[in-house]
Design an enzyme around this catalytic site. Structure first.
Site, PDB file in Angstrom:
ATOM      1  N   HIS A 194       3.317   6.859   5.551  1.00 11.94           N
ATOM      2  CA  HIS A 194       4.144   5.933   6.324  1.00 11.94           C
ATOM      3  C   HIS A 194       4.520   4.657   5.580  1.00 11.94           C
ATOM      4  O   HIS A 194       5.087   3.761   6.159  1.00 11.94           O
ATOM      5  CB  HIS A 194       3.532   5.603   7.698  1.00 11.94           C
ATOM      6  CG  HIS A 194       2.111   5.131   7.680  1.00 11.94           C
ATOM      7  ND1 HIS A 194       1.136   5.755   8.423  1.00 11.94           N
ATOM      8  CD2 HIS A 194       1.505   4.115   7.051  1.00 11.94           C
ATOM      9  CE1 HIS A 194      -0.025   5.133   8.248  1.00 11.94           C
ATOM     10  NE2 HIS A 194       0.179   4.123   7.411  1.00 11.94           N
ATOM     11  N   ASN A 195       4.235   4.520   4.310  1.00 15.49           N
ATOM     12  CA  ASN A 195       4.750   3.405   3.490  1.00 15.49           C
ATOM     13  C   ASN A 195       5.393   4.024   2.255  1.00 15.49           C
ATOM     14  O   ASN A 195       4.731   4.179   1.230  1.00 15.49           O
ATOM     15  CB  ASN A 195       3.610   2.467   3.037  1.00 15.49           C
ATOM     16  CG  ASN A 195       3.210   1.465   4.094  1.00 15.49           C
ATOM     17  OD1 ASN A 195       3.649   1.538   5.219  1.00 15.49           O
ATOM     18  ND2 ASN A 195       2.366   0.527   3.729  1.00 15.49           N
ATOM     19  N   VAL A 254     -12.043   6.032   8.529  1.00  8.97           N
ATOM     20  CA  VAL A 254     -12.340   7.468   8.556  1.00  8.97           C
ATOM     21  C   VAL A 254     -13.189   7.671   9.795  1.00  8.97           C
ATOM     22  O   VAL A 254     -14.180   6.960   9.991  1.00  8.97           O
ATOM     23  CB  VAL A 254     -13.108   7.928   7.297  1.00  8.97           C
ATOM     24  CG1 VAL A 254     -13.378   9.433   7.375  1.00  8.97           C
ATOM     25  CG2 VAL A 254     -12.337   7.595   6.021  1.00  8.97           C
ATOM     26  N   HIS A 267       4.160   4.129  13.393  1.00  7.25           N
ATOM     27  CA  HIS A 267       3.036   4.604  12.585  1.00  7.25           C
ATOM     28  C   HIS A 267       1.697   4.293  13.248  1.00  7.25           C
ATOM     29  O   HIS A 267       0.651   4.613  12.704  1.00  7.25           O
ATOM     30  CB  HIS A 267       3.089   3.996  11.177  1.00  7.25           C
ATOM     31  CG  HIS A 267       2.485   2.630  11.047  1.00  7.25           C
ATOM     32  ND1 HIS A 267       2.817   1.583  11.883  1.00  7.25           N
ATOM     33  CD2 HIS A 267       1.573   2.128  10.164  1.00  7.25           C
ATOM     34  CE1 HIS A 267       2.127   0.512  11.510  1.00  7.25           C
ATOM     35  NE2 HIS A 267       1.374   0.809  10.472  1.00  7.25           N
ATOM     36  N   ASP A 324       0.854  -1.190   0.000  1.00 10.03           N
ATOM     37  CA  ASP A 324       0.000   0.000   0.000  1.00 10.03           C
ATOM     38  C   ASP A 324       0.890   1.239   0.000  1.00 10.03           C
ATOM     39  O   ASP A 324       1.084   1.907   1.022  1.00 10.03           O
ATOM     40  CB  ASP A 324      -0.933  -0.015   1.207  1.00 10.03           C
ATOM     41  CG  ASP A 324      -2.059   1.004   1.078  1.00 10.03           C
ATOM     42  OD1 ASP A 324      -2.176   1.629   0.007  1.00 10.03           O
ATOM     43  OD2 ASP A 324      -2.815   1.174   2.041  1.00 10.03           O
TER      44      ASP A 324
END
Length: 466
Positions: free
Chosen positions: A336-337, A228, A393, A147
């Protein structure tokens, strides 16, 4: 495309491993809707008349196999180094042994310069989740992750807790109508964003094919731990956003680059594994040299996927806030990836991969979430050199999804949510709070990496129903 076999290719003259592997890889990516008969005819013609295909953007590499020219794919075999280099582990007591072993393997690659393991770390595929790895002029697709550009985004709104009492129904409706979760599909209404017209989509035939799907999935989220949510963030006195110290309504999202990033990751990992032969224990850490065509293509594609992930969050926040008549006072967001070009404390240039780790250079904003019922933290980096300017993360998984499914019932999860005062829309027992490490313990293990600027607690959470 059916299942073309290597034996079939051998019969039509593709007699070496390199030619067969190259043909199968290219056809599976570019001609997957053709019949086996059509593909065999095509491959036969390429073998018999290679000069007719040398200028072809996709098939030229196969044709070169039969002209005597040197082909673009160079097979290299590497041994792991006995020395594991500079590895710093933060919060080691929280980290499972298998994640440490994976990190040690990554540290033994001949391209590795420095590494760090964050306190939320757990075993992944290739580099562990929570692993940070600096390499010399090379990028490892699986040290970035599937991802690509998975990220957090936080919008702070000038409303207080009473807003939930007055408008919780409308907030739930907005989350149902203005977001979409799952591997396929997208929002019911048309989305626009400048990223969809980005010129980089025209740079490779591979990216061009992904443009329509990217448009369809804009503003949507995947499955797993993507969410979300609306909640309340407490901003303390003296916060660096210079907001008055009080509790604010906030919107927090977590998701990545959807099918675009996943397809890029899979495509270039295959190329890396074909061209960079490693011992079995390290195969998934195969890399692409940034001086090669494939390395440059991946770098361009990865950065486009990162920009697309950011655009997805912008659409999510725009759609939700507009539907509720709200505006953000401030927005903080971070990947964060991803992999970044950076400079090590030694002064050397490096590619820093953060797979499930938050960039935390001095003064850099970040968001570190916990779970559907626990706190997320708004932080600023302290620029810790041993951590390669990184932090965790999130809380990190304490159980696999299968373990979480076995150890939690739907009724027990409902009680946990009720006790925490959280409404969950969608979601599953696989993402229950006990599937994660304690976020407070994880934050306590990284006081040298970040300082806390705000504390968010979720109230209405939207996730994919597995």
């Amino acid at each position: 495309m059916g299942q073309l076999k290597a034996k079939t290719l051998s019969k039509i003259g593709y007699t070496n491993d390199q030619a067969r592997s190259l043909a199968l890889n290219i056809l599976s990516k570019h001609y997957k809707h053709d019949t086996n008969e059509a593909l065999i005819d095509l491959l036969t013609d390429i073998k018999n008349n290679p000069n007719n295909y040398l200028q072809h953007e996709v098939l030229g590499k196969i044709a070169e196999q039969f002209t005597g020219k040197e082909v673009d794919i160079h097979w290299q075999t590497f041994d792991l180094l006995a020395e594991t280099g500079m590895l710093k582990i933060f919060g080691g007591k929280c980290i499972e042994h298998s994640a440490k072993k994976q990190m040690e393997t990554a540290m033994s690659l001949p391209i590795t310069m420095q590494g760090a393991l964050m306190p939320d770390a757990h075993a992944g595929y290739g580099l562990p989740i929570g692993g940070v790895l600096a390499t010399k002029n090379a990028v490892i697709p699986y040290a970035v992750g599937v991802d690509i550009g998975c990220r957090m985004s936080l919008s702070i709104i000038d409303e207080d807790e009473s807003f939930f009492k007055r408008y919780s129904y409308q907030m739930k409706v907005a989350l149902k109508e203005q977001t979409h979760f799952g591997m396929e599909g997208g929002l019911e209404f048309h989305q626009e964003h400048p990223v969809l017209d980005d010129a980089r989509f025209d740079d490779t035939a591979f990216l061009k094919r992904m443009q329509i799907k990217a448009a369809r999935q804009l503003g949507s989220s995947g499955g797993g731990n993507h969410f979300v949510e609306f909640g309340l963030i407490d901003m303390p006195e003296g916060n660096d956003l210079q907001l008055p110290a009080k509790s604010y309504v906030a919107l927090l999202s977590h998701s990545g680059s959807r099918g675009l990033g996943a397809t890029i990751a899979q495509h270039y990992t295959q190329i890396a594994m074909q061209t960079c032969k490693l011992p079995r224990s390290a195969q998934s850490l195969a890399w692409l040299d940034l001086d090669t065509e494939a390395g440059q293509e991946y770098w361009l594609s990865m950065n486009l996927a990162g920009d697309y992930a950011k655009a997805c969050h912008e659409a999510i926040h725009y759609n939700l806030l507009k539907s509720l008549g709200l505006k953000a006072m401030a927005n903080i967001n971070n990947h964060h990836n991803f992999a970044w070009k950076d400079t090590l404390p030694s002064g050397e240039e490096a590619i820093i991969h953060r797979k499930g780790a938050t960039p935390a250079h001095a003064g850099e904003w970040g968001i570190i979430p916990g779970s559907m019922t626990t706190a997320a933290y708004l932080v600023k980096g302290l620029g810790n050199e041993a951590a390669l300017y990184s932090a965790s993360h999130g809380a990190g998984r304490a159980m696999s999804r299968q373990q979480a499914k076995q150890k939690m019932t739907v009724s027990a999860l409902k009680k946990i949510l009720a006790d925490a005062g959280v409404t969950l829309i969608g979601g599953s027992v696989e993402e229950n709070p006990f599937a994660y490490k304690d976020i407070e313990t994880v934050m306590a293990a990284q006081t040298q990496l970040v300082n806390v600027q705000g504390r968010f607690l979720p109230k209405i959470v939207r996730m994919h129903k597995e």
